[in-house]
Design an enzyme around this catalytic site. Structure first.
Site, PDB file in Angstrom:
ATOM      1  CG  ASP A   1      -2.452   0.728   5.530  1.00  0.00           C
ATOM      2  OD1 ASP A   1      -1.460   1.264   6.061  1.00  0.00           O
ATOM      3  OD2 ASP A   1      -2.495  -0.491   5.300  1.00  0.00           O
ATOM      4  CB  SER A   2       1.102   1.488   2.821  1.00  0.00           C
ATOM      5  OG  SER A   2       1.029   0.448   3.781  1.00  0.00           O
TER       6      SER A   2
ATOM      7  CB  CYS B   1      -0.648   3.785   7.396  1.00  0.00           C
ATOM      8  SG  CYS B   1       1.023   3.322   6.903  1.00  0.00           S
TER       9      CYS B   1
ATOM     10  CB  CYS C   1       3.013  -2.511  11.675  1.00  0.00           C
ATOM     11  SG  CYS C   1       2.694  -2.930   9.949  1.00  0.00           S
TER      12      CYS C   1
ATOM     13  CD  GLU D   1       0.502  -6.447   1.775  1.00  0.00           C
ATOM     14  OE1 GLU D   1       0.118  -6.595   0.615  1.00  0.00           O
ATOM     15  OE2 GLU D   1       0.174  -5.492   2.499  1.00  0.00           O
TER      16      GLU D   1
ATOM     17  CG  HIS E   1       0.287  -5.187   7.137  1.00  0.00           C
ATOM     18  ND1 HIS E   1       0.243  -3.864   6.804  1.00  0.00           N
ATOM     19  CD2 HIS E   1       0.187  -5.878   5.967  1.00  0.00           C
ATOM     20  CE1 HIS E   1       0.126  -3.749   5.492  1.00  0.00           C
ATOM     21  NE2 HIS E   1       0.085  -4.949   4.960  1.00  0.00           N
TER      22      HIS E   1
HETATM   23  N1  DGL Z   1       0.444  -0.687   7.348  1.00  0.00           N
HETATM   24  C1  DGL Z   1       1.748  -0.097   7.443  1.00  0.00           C
HETATM   25  C2  DGL Z   1       1.979   0.457   8.851  1.00  0.00           C
HETATM   26  O1  DGL Z   1       1.095   0.479   9.681  1.00  0.00           O
HETATM   27  C3  DGL Z   1       2.862  -1.052   7.126  1.00  0.00           C
HETATM   28  C4  DGL Z   1       2.913  -1.587   5.742  1.00  0.00           C
HETATM   29  C5  DGL Z   1       3.930  -0.901   4.871  1.00  0.00           C
HETATM   30  O2  DGL Z   1       5.145  -1.035   5.121  1.00  0.00           O
HETATM   31  O3  DGL Z   1       3.493  -0.241   3.953  1.00  0.00           O
HETATM   32  O4  DGL Z   1       3.068   0.899   9.129  1.00  0.00           O
END
Ligand code: DGL
Length: 278
Positions: free
Chosen positions: A10-11, A73, A187, A154, A189
């Site tokens: 993931d990012s 992600c 997303c 975050e 998150h």
């Molecule tokens: N976890 C990323 C997603 O599912 C979002 C976070 C980011 O913008 O890097 O899109």
């Protein structure tokens, strides 16, 4: 049987929301997780940049001998799955969007009104809506980007009025004007604010792709006869930046896990290590 680990990336830390469901469902499976915390967020970056980052990370996971890659992600899944599959044809590569789109297309009906929330890049790609509509054209689907959610999450600003106000800012009119009964957390998150959403919109059905992707992992392992049956490999969690915020969030995500199952992150010098390996 295949005792190699499954690679997740993931990012940042959002992809970790898939790990507790995976451990509960497939406890024998081992994991290498990579969170690109030094370069997060991806969700408002150019697609060319996201493709470059994700290809570096996938390359690292392939070199680490994973048996499959789960792109935990949505932003990367929305933009890079085809490129990554072409580049690494030797192992299955699973995006997080496809299994959820299949489930929604199969289970929702014409009367349902489905909303998708995600990053700017995910929403602009229409990856969810295109895939769902291809399988079930009768569904009513609307989508909206909620770019302030990730930075607040975050920062650990979750059980808090600021987060509730931000959710209401993006979602009150979206839910009301579109008469939504279902929302997809597009997303990784966003499962971290699921309780806020349930409290603010108690009538809304919330679909969490971080849970659903685990079903598809299980299917792929079954199809390829690739289940692990016990190995000494210890799960490894890499982050390209071990910031204090990041370490605090790990406790939040793994709060329901037993102490010995909690994750310990290793710092990964992304500039030096990934570039060296390419
Ligand atoms: N976890 C990323 C997603 O599912 C979002 C976070 C980011 O913008 O890097 O899109």
């Amino acid at each position: 049987m295949d005792n190699r680990p499954i690679g997740f990336f993931d990012s940042g830390l959002g992809g970790l929301t898939s790990i507790p469901p995976l451990r509960r469902r497939l406890p024998e499976e081992k994991i290498i997780y990579f969170g690109d915390t030094a370069r997060t967020p991806y969700g408002s970056k150019a697609i060319r940049t996201i493709k470059g980052f994700s290809s570096e990370i996938a390359d690292f996971l392939v070199q680490s001998n994973v048996k499959m890659i789960v792109i935990a992600c949505n932003t990367v899944s929305a933009t890079c799955v085809d490129d990554l599959r072409k580049r690494f044809p030797q192992i299955p590569i699973l995006g997080i969007i496809e299994p959820t789109a299949r489930m929604v297309a199969a289970e929702c009906e014409e009367l349902n009104r489905v909303g998708i929330i995600g990053t700017k890049v995910t929403i602009a790609s229409h990856a969810y809506s295109d895939m769902i509509k291809e399988m079930n054209p009768s569904l009513n689907i609307v989508e909206t980007a909620c770019p302030a959610f990730v930075p607040l999450i975050e920062e650990g600003i979750i059980d808090n009025d600021i987060m509730d106000l931000t959710i209401k800012y993006y979602m009150d009119d979206f839910v009301k004007d579109n008469e939504l009964d279902t929302v997809i957390l597009g997303c990784t998150h966003y499962p971290l604010i699921k309780k806020n959403l349930e409290r603010l919109y108690p009538d809304l059905k919330i679909i969490n792709p971080s849970d659903i992707v685990v079903n598809r992992v299980e299917e792929i392992l079954a199809e390829g006869d690739m289940f692990a049956d016990g190995s000494d490999f210890r799960n490894v969690f890499y982050a390209s930046d071990l910031s204090e915020n990041f370490l605090n969030m790990i406790d939040h995500i793994f709060e329901e896990e037993a102490d010995d199952a909690k994750v310990k992150f290793l710092n990964f010098d992304i500039e030096n290590e990934l570039l060296k390996r390419i």
